[in-house]
Scaffold this motif. Structure first.
Motif, PDB file in Angstrom:
ATOM      1  N   SER A  88       1.064  -7.337 -37.858  1.00  0.00           N
ATOM      2  CA  SER A  88       0.381  -8.543 -37.647  1.00  0.00           C
ATOM      3  C   SER A  88      -0.257  -8.785 -38.997  1.00  0.00           C
ATOM      4  O   SER A  88      -0.452  -8.120 -40.018  1.00  0.00           O
ATOM      5  CB  SER A  88      -0.814  -8.306 -36.597  1.00  0.00           C
ATOM      6  OG  SER A  88      -1.795  -7.395 -37.227  1.00  0.00           O
ATOM      7  N   ARG A  89      -0.696 -10.210 -39.180  1.00  0.00           N
ATOM      8  CA  ARG A  89      -1.312 -10.574 -40.412  1.00  0.00           C
ATOM      9  C   ARG A  89      -2.713 -10.081 -40.653  1.00  0.00           C
ATOM     10  O   ARG A  89      -2.787  -9.933 -41.844  1.00  0.00           O
ATOM     11  CB  ARG A  89      -1.528 -12.050 -40.446  1.00  0.00           C
ATOM     12  CG  ARG A  89      -2.157 -13.020 -41.314  1.00  0.00           C
ATOM     13  CD  ARG A  89      -2.120 -14.357 -41.255  1.00  0.00           C
ATOM     14  NE  ARG A  89      -1.082 -14.934 -40.915  1.00  0.00           N
ATOM     15  CZ  ARG A  89      -0.842 -16.309 -40.807  1.00  0.00           C
ATOM     16  NH1 ARG A  89      -1.926 -16.917 -40.699  1.00  0.00           N
ATOM     17  NH2 ARG A  89       0.415 -16.724 -40.746  1.00  0.00           N
ATOM     18  N   LYS A  90      -3.183  -9.667 -39.615  1.00  0.00           N
ATOM     19  CA  LYS A  90      -4.553  -8.863 -39.660  1.00  0.00           C
ATOM     20  C   LYS A  90      -4.260  -7.404 -40.390  1.00  0.00           C
ATOM     21  O   LYS A  90      -5.147  -6.863 -41.286  1.00  0.00           O
ATOM     22  CB  LYS A  90      -5.151  -8.488 -38.413  1.00  0.00           C
ATOM     23  CG  LYS A  90      -6.597  -7.925 -38.499  1.00  0.00           C
ATOM     24  CD  LYS A  90      -7.214  -8.047 -37.289  1.00  0.00           C
ATOM     25  CE  LYS A  90      -8.598  -7.469 -37.367  1.00  0.00           C
ATOM     26  NZ  LYS A  90      -9.476  -7.319 -35.915  1.00  0.00           N
ATOM     27  N   GLN A  91      -3.189  -6.997 -40.119  1.00  0.00           N
ATOM     28  CA  GLN A  91      -2.760  -5.580 -40.721  1.00  0.00           C
ATOM     29  C   GLN A  91      -2.204  -5.657 -41.895  1.00  0.00           C
ATOM     30  O   GLN A  91      -2.439  -4.906 -42.830  1.00  0.00           O
ATOM     31  CB  GLN A  91      -1.676  -4.945 -39.723  1.00  0.00           C
ATOM     32  CG  GLN A  91      -2.244  -4.413 -38.332  1.00  0.00           C
ATOM     33  CD  GLN A  91      -1.427  -3.751 -37.472  1.00  0.00           C
ATOM     34  OE1 GLN A  91      -0.110  -4.432 -37.352  1.00  0.00           O
ATOM     35  NE2 GLN A  91      -1.532  -2.913 -36.764  1.00  0.00           N
ATOM     36  N   ILE A  92      -1.730  -6.809 -42.383  1.00  0.00           N
ATOM     37  CA  ILE A  92      -1.585  -7.052 -43.772  1.00  0.00           C
ATOM     38  C   ILE A  92      -2.547  -7.247 -44.513  1.00  0.00           C
ATOM     39  O   ILE A  92      -2.787  -6.757 -45.859  1.00  0.00           O
ATOM     40  CB  ILE A  92      -0.514  -8.423 -43.963  1.00  0.00           C
ATOM     41  CG1 ILE A  92       0.883  -8.233 -42.913  1.00  0.00           C
ATOM     42  CG2 ILE A  92      -0.021  -8.749 -45.357  1.00  0.00           C
ATOM     43  CD1 ILE A  92       1.681  -9.282 -43.080  1.00  0.00           C
ATOM     44  N   LEU A  93      -3.668  -8.016 -44.179  1.00  0.00           N
ATOM     45  CA  LEU A  93      -4.794  -8.102 -44.799  1.00  0.00           C
ATOM     46  C   LEU A  93      -5.492  -6.779 -44.914  1.00  0.00           C
ATOM     47  O   LEU A  93      -6.105  -6.269 -46.316  1.00  0.00           O
ATOM     48  CB  LEU A  93      -5.791  -9.062 -43.840  1.00  0.00           C
ATOM     49  CG  LEU A  93      -7.078  -9.293 -44.584  1.00  0.00           C
ATOM     50  CD1 LEU A  93      -7.047  -9.905 -46.006  1.00  0.00           C
ATOM     51  CD2 LEU A  93      -7.957 -10.240 -43.804  1.00  0.00           C
ATOM     52  N   TYR A 103       7.376 -10.523 -47.373  1.00  0.00           N
ATOM     53  CA  TYR A 103       6.134 -11.038 -46.536  1.00  0.00           C
ATOM     54  C   TYR A 103       6.430 -11.347 -45.067  1.00  0.00           C
ATOM     55  O   TYR A 103       5.701 -10.645 -44.024  1.00  0.00           O
ATOM     56  CB  TYR A 103       5.393 -12.054 -47.241  1.00  0.00           C
ATOM     57  CG  TYR A 103       4.227 -12.405 -46.442  1.00  0.00           C
ATOM     58  CD1 TYR A 103       3.047 -11.694 -46.416  1.00  0.00           C
ATOM     59  CD2 TYR A 103       4.060 -13.758 -46.230  1.00  0.00           C
ATOM     60  CE1 TYR A 103       1.998 -12.056 -45.687  1.00  0.00           C
ATOM     61  CE2 TYR A 103       2.942 -14.017 -45.362  1.00  0.00           C
ATOM     62  CZ  TYR A 103       1.932 -13.427 -45.388  1.00  0.00           C
ATOM     63  OH  TYR A 103       0.853 -13.827 -44.620  1.00  0.00           O
ATOM     64  N   ARG A 104       7.434 -11.878 -44.911  1.00  0.00           N
ATOM     65  CA  ARG A 104       8.028 -12.410 -43.645  1.00  0.00           C
ATOM     66  C   ARG A 104       8.411 -11.410 -42.629  1.00  0.00           C
ATOM     67  O   ARG A 104       8.095 -11.207 -41.452  1.00  0.00           O
ATOM     68  CB  ARG A 104       9.275 -13.487 -43.438  1.00  0.00           C
ATOM     69  CG  ARG A 104       8.842 -14.974 -43.992  1.00  0.00           C
ATOM     70  CD  ARG A 104       9.901 -15.891 -43.970  1.00  0.00           C
ATOM     71  NE  ARG A 104      11.114 -15.558 -44.640  1.00  0.00           N
ATOM     72  CZ  ARG A 104      11.161 -16.061 -45.646  1.00  0.00           C
ATOM     73  NH1 ARG A 104      10.189 -17.123 -46.423  1.00  0.00           N
ATOM     74  NH2 ARG A 104      12.289 -15.889 -46.561  1.00  0.00           N
ATOM     75  N   ILE A 141       2.588 -11.156 -52.598  1.00  0.00           N
ATOM     76  CA  ILE A 141       3.172 -11.817 -51.623  1.00  0.00           C
ATOM     77  C   ILE A 141       3.735 -13.213 -51.959  1.00  0.00           C
ATOM     78  O   ILE A 141       4.792 -13.592 -51.206  1.00  0.00           O
ATOM     79  CB  ILE A 141       1.978 -12.227 -50.621  1.00  0.00           C
ATOM     80  CG1 ILE A 141       1.428 -10.706 -50.070  1.00  0.00           C
ATOM     81  CG2 ILE A 141       2.088 -13.247 -49.544  1.00  0.00           C
ATOM     82  CD1 ILE A 141       0.078 -10.960 -49.260  1.00  0.00           C
ATOM     83  N   GLN A 174      -4.014  -4.742 -47.933  1.00  0.00           N
ATOM     84  CA  GLN A 174      -4.726  -5.535 -49.172  1.00  0.00           C
ATOM     85  C   GLN A 174      -5.865  -4.579 -49.407  1.00  0.00           C
ATOM     86  O   GLN A 174      -6.385  -4.413 -50.523  1.00  0.00           O
ATOM     87  CB  GLN A 174      -4.804  -6.930 -49.080  1.00  0.00           C
ATOM     88  CG  GLN A 174      -5.517  -7.629 -50.275  1.00  0.00           C
ATOM     89  CD  GLN A 174      -5.940  -8.891 -50.259  1.00  0.00           C
ATOM     90  OE1 GLN A 174      -5.458  -9.712 -49.299  1.00  0.00           O
ATOM     91  NE2 GLN A 174      -6.565  -9.423 -51.064  1.00  0.00           N
ATOM     92  N   LYS A 210       5.388  -9.449 -41.977  1.00  0.00           N
ATOM     93  CA  LYS A 210       4.604 -10.232 -40.358  1.00  0.00           C
ATOM     94  C   LYS A 210       5.154 -10.057 -39.131  1.00  0.00           C
ATOM     95  O   LYS A 210       4.678  -9.989 -38.179  1.00  0.00           O
ATOM     96  CB  LYS A 210       4.737 -11.572 -40.757  1.00  0.00           C
ATOM     97  CG  LYS A 210       3.386 -12.102 -41.606  1.00  0.00           C
ATOM     98  CD  LYS A 210       3.097 -13.528 -41.511  1.00  0.00           C
ATOM     99  CE  LYS A 210       4.305 -14.485 -41.845  1.00  0.00           C
ATOM    100  NZ  LYS A 210       3.936 -15.926 -41.640  1.00  0.00           N
ATOM    101  N   LYS A 211       6.584  -9.572 -39.147  1.00  0.00           N
ATOM    102  CA  LYS A 211       7.435  -9.364 -37.912  1.00  0.00           C
ATOM    103  C   LYS A 211       7.111  -7.997 -37.594  1.00  0.00           C
ATOM    104  O   LYS A 211       6.887  -7.435 -36.344  1.00  0.00           O
ATOM    105  CB  LYS A 211       9.036  -9.581 -38.212  1.00  0.00           C
ATOM    106  CG  LYS A 211       9.392 -11.055 -38.291  1.00  0.00           C
ATOM    107  CD  LYS A 211      10.792 -11.088 -38.425  1.00  0.00           C
ATOM    108  CE  LYS A 211      11.243 -12.443 -38.677  1.00  0.00           C
ATOM    109  NZ  LYS A 211      12.809 -12.565 -39.139  1.00  0.00           N
TER     110      LYS A 211
END
Length: 842
Positions: free
Chosen positions: A101-106, A93-94, A86, A109, A97-98
């Protein structure tokens, strides 16, 4: 893609990944490839010795450590890697995010972390050279031989690098001369213990003149502790037992003088420590508490009774068990010597009643004398239980089905810890292209069974005294009923058993069915040729040879007319003998499949399981079954004036009762070759001999061959009998001989592999079978044993195993000459028979 191309691709992949594995190894690390143990210049391969080496090489295939390579493919630090990615790729990464969501990126991981965890779990951590562990292994090997009489043993090791990042370890042991027990003396302080030991001494595993073995001294310690604690020595502990060994080395001889030392009992009171002789303790009082919990106030008891010198208390409720049941389940009796064995047997017997969740046994020492008070706490299970289930099913004969069941259980039914279990079940389904009624659900099955178990033998004239209660004797009574509609010939089945079982020791079990009856009626026997296509095809071939036409509906009448002509001698005068035999064989098969059955038998089973615990790798199982059917009825058939049928057979409700003797012998043996590498073997022989009222053994009591737990190159019922080539849908006979051997090995994680060979067949002996090819003719028939080999994949979840075995016909007795043996050049992967099963085949 051809099979050869696929294999080439696999080997290329292995070669490429091989390079990757060794490139990933740090410069100062060496992968362990092989251990070698040399004892006095001889290589040792015994698993008991090899298992002492701590570092064991990784699992290999064709010499390559593929699981270690798989492990190294995994990211060892997945969270750090993801965060680093990241930071190093902000644009990506940007964009993410588009997109999400950030939660889905987590969550991504987490997925990456779990993926690498899974890869590591399936793989195998690489085993690198570690001199500290190798040094410890050398010492363990030395100690092994020291403990087996070679007290002067010496061990060294050498690490040989065999290439870049590869190494072998060679352990060398020099045993020296063995030490011999020269003398064995006992120094026991307490007079009571001296008396006990003198009676035991002849059974001691330590003998003068034998080689020193540490295991014998450990066993001696265990034996002495068990002896004393079972003879009332309540305060005795193994720590009181000590051995002194005096070594004497003289030219060409190594001797040991052994001394057993047992001091008096050590007592500590306040700051005072003193000793006194060990004394026997007796049981003074026995209290039995029945309560929902172990913690209670005795003053709040609801019920109490004294019986045979024992006191029984109902804490939460009145006592719902007969006092005789409870006292007879307890080996700890007032006036008896304290005994660990009595305690263990009491707990084992109480739990075998299946009426108590837990049982605690505690002792209180009475300070005024050498007596004990035994307190037994029993926590009952729920008296009644219900359970129900509904499942949806699909199979090759059912498009869609619903299966349901309901069970009810009751404990302590007559206040004697009886266990009642009942179940009702049903199945209704839509058949696959076999709809007879026009209704969607046109197939059904209903059934019920009831079992009542008593924790004692229900036998008159005191027979039960010959089977002591520590053998956990039980009486069981079972009844079951089952009816089928639009399944096969639509049968009604009724069965019942009245029998006994007991277990003298954990490894042995006996079962006796004093009465075992089965009554089966076929409701659609007239539809035999409609349902069994192979039988109809045989009948149709006969008709075509005679220039006539038949249908499934008229086949039975047609065959009957031909049989009548054969019996009166008119048919065989004008037709070949082979055709006559074929017609009689078709009729004989129809009668066997469609016959109603009544069996009343006596049965005896013996089981032996050498395992001390369930997961023990080296063990053997033996099972012997003997069944005598119809003997009781034959004794009373004349006096009861039972009617006879046209075949001069005695009948009950127009059904001839079966009369035969049957015996089955089975042996299973497992050897652990190395870690999870197991060699499993099974042998089976079974014979059912009809006599008296029967010319053949009933279909349900005969043997079949093939299937996922048998000869895996053939499907169930498709092998034999003999060299007949499985002419029927369900091929069976009254003699069976099989043997199986299977090598099981780990692949990766839950996945295990197997290579197997199965051999066996079924034959007819003294049966009314007309086909000469199906008959056993002595030793010469052993050349007709079928052989199948193959490989399997197992998904092993320890207590639940999915099994996939692919078996190939290696030797087919139904063929002739050289054609019996497999043609490897023309055999395809798809020629194998896929067997799917749950758990191991044996």
């Amino acid at each position: 893609m051809k099979l050869s191309t696929k294999i080439l691709f696999i080997f290329l992949s292995i070669s490429i990944s091989s390079c990757n594995l060794y490139r990933k190894i740090p410069p100062d690390k060496y992968l362990l490839r092989k251990n070698e143990i040399i004892v006095d210049k001889k290589k040792v391969t015994k698993e008991s010795v090899n298992s002492l080496v701590i570092l064991q090489p990784n699992t290999t295939f064709l010499g390559y450590p593929y699981l270690a390579d798989l492990y190294m493919l995994a990211d060892q630090h997945p969270n750090k890697t993801f965060i680093k990615w990241i930071k190093n790729h902000p644009k990506n990464y940007r964009f993410l995010k588009k997109l999400i969501s950030r939660k889905q990126i987590l969550q991504l991981q987490y997925y990456y972390r779990d993926l690498n965890k899974t890869i590591k779990k399936i793989g195998e951590k690489p085993v690198f050279i570690d001199t500290s562990k190798i040094d410890l292994s050398a010492r363990l090997l030395k100690n092994y031989y020291v403990n087996h009489s070679y007290l002067d043993a010496q061990s060294i090791y050498r690490i040989d690098t065999t290439g870049k990042h590869k190494a072998n370890v060679k352990y060398q042991i020099h045993k020296g001369q063995p030490y011999i027990i020269n003398s064995y003396e006992q120094h026991i302080k307490s007079p009571y213990l001296v008396q006990l030991y003198q009676k035991y001494q002849a059974k001691s595993p330590i003998k003068t003149g034998q080689k020193y073995n540490r295991e014998n001294f450990i066993k001696e310690k265990e034996n002495i502790n068990t002896l004393f604690r079972n003879k009332g020595v309540y305060h005795f502990q193994p720590s009181y037992i000590n051995f002194d060994l005096v070594f004497d080395s003289i030219p060409n001889k190594r001797l040991i003088d052994a001394y057993l030392n047992i001091p008096d009992r050590t007592i500590t009171k306040a700051d005072t420590v003193y000793t006194e002789p060990f004394l026997p303790y007796h049981i003074k009082d026995v209290n039995i508490y029945i309560s929902k919990t172990k913690d209670f106030d005795i003053l709040n008891k609801k019920d109490s009774v004294s019986y045979e010198g024992m006191h029984i208390y109902g804490i939460d409720d009145r006592i719902r068990y007969r006092p005789k049941l409870l006292t007879h389940s307890i080996f700890i009796k007032p006036g008896r010597l304290y005994s660990d064995q009595d305690r263990l047997r009491t707990h084992r017997l109480i739990m075998s009643l299946q009426n108590f969740k837990q049982a605690y046994i505690q002792y209180e020492e009475n300070k005024q004398d050498t007596t004990l008070t035994a307190n037994i706490y029993l926590i009952p299970e729920k008296r009644f239980s219900w359970k129900g289930s509904v499942d949806f099913t699909h199979s090759n004969i059912h498009d869609f089905g619903i299966k349901g069941s309901m069970s009810f259980g009751a404990k302590n039914l007559f206040r004697g810890a009886e266990v009642l279990s009942t179940s009702l079940y049903f199945m209704t389904a839509s058949s696959a292209g076999l709809n007879h009624t026009g209704d969607f659900f046109d197939v059904s099955e209903f059934g019920a069974d009831v079992t009542l178990k008593f924790p004692r033998l229900l036998l008159p004239f005191g027979f039960s005294k010959y089977i002591p209660k520590y053998m956990l004797p039980k009486t069981y009574i079972t009844f079951l009923s089952n009816t089928q509609n639009n399944i096969g010939l639509d049968r009604n089945k009724y069965a019942g058993i009245f029998g006994f079982e007991w277990r003298p020791i954990k490894e042995r079990k006996f079962k006796v069915d004093l009465l075992n009856f089965m009554f089966i009626t076929n409701k659609r026997a007239d539809k035999y040729f409609t349902i069994y296509n192979l039988a109809y095809n045989q009948a149709e071939e006969v008709a075509q040879e005679l220039g006539e036409n038949i249908t499934p509906e008229t086949a039975s009448v047609y065959i009957n007319s031909l049989v009548s002509q054969i019996k009166d001698g008119t048919f065989c005068q004008n037709h070949p003998d082979e055709l006559c035999k074929e017609i009689l064989s078709i009729k004989e098969r129809e009668e066997r499949i469609t016959q109603n059955i009544f069996i009343l038998s006596n049965k005896f089973d013996f089981y032996y399981d050498s395992r001390k615990h369930l997961l023990e790798p080296d063990f053997y199982l033996f099972n012997a079954t003997f069944e005598l059917a119809g003997s009781l009825l034959s004794v009373f058939s004349r006096s009861l004036s039972l009617p006879k049928n046209d075949l001069d057979q005695y009948t009950i409700n127009k059904v001839p009762y079966a009369e035969y003797f049957k015996t089955d012998l089975s042996l299973v043996k497992h050897w652990q070759l190395h870690k999870q590498h197991i060699l499993a073997y099974r042998a089976f022989i079974g014979y059912a001999a009809p006599y008296g009222n029967s010319k053949s053994v009933p279909f349900v009591s005969s043997y079949f061959a093939g299937g996922s737990n048998d000869i895996r190159g053939w499907r169930a019922y498709s092998l034999g009998p003999g060299t007949s080539g499985a002419p029927n849908e369900f091929n069976e006979a009254n003699f069976k001989l099989t043997t199986n051997i299977e090598y099981r090995f780990p692949i990766a994680g839950y996945f295990k592999g197997a290579l197997f060979t199965d051999a066996g067949n079924i034959w007819n002996i003294d049966n009314d079978a007309t086909d000469d090819k199906s008959k056993f003719k002595g030793i010469s028939s052993l050349k007709d044993i079928a052989i199948a080999s193959g490989f399997g994949l197992r998904i092993d979840f320890t207590y639940f195993i999915f099994r996939f075995d692919l078996g190939y016909k290696v030797y087919d007795p139904a063929k002739n000459g050289k054609d019996r043996w497999i043609d490897l050049k023309n055999t395809k992967l798809t020629d194998g028979v896929l067997n799917i099963g749950i758990s191991y085949p044996f």
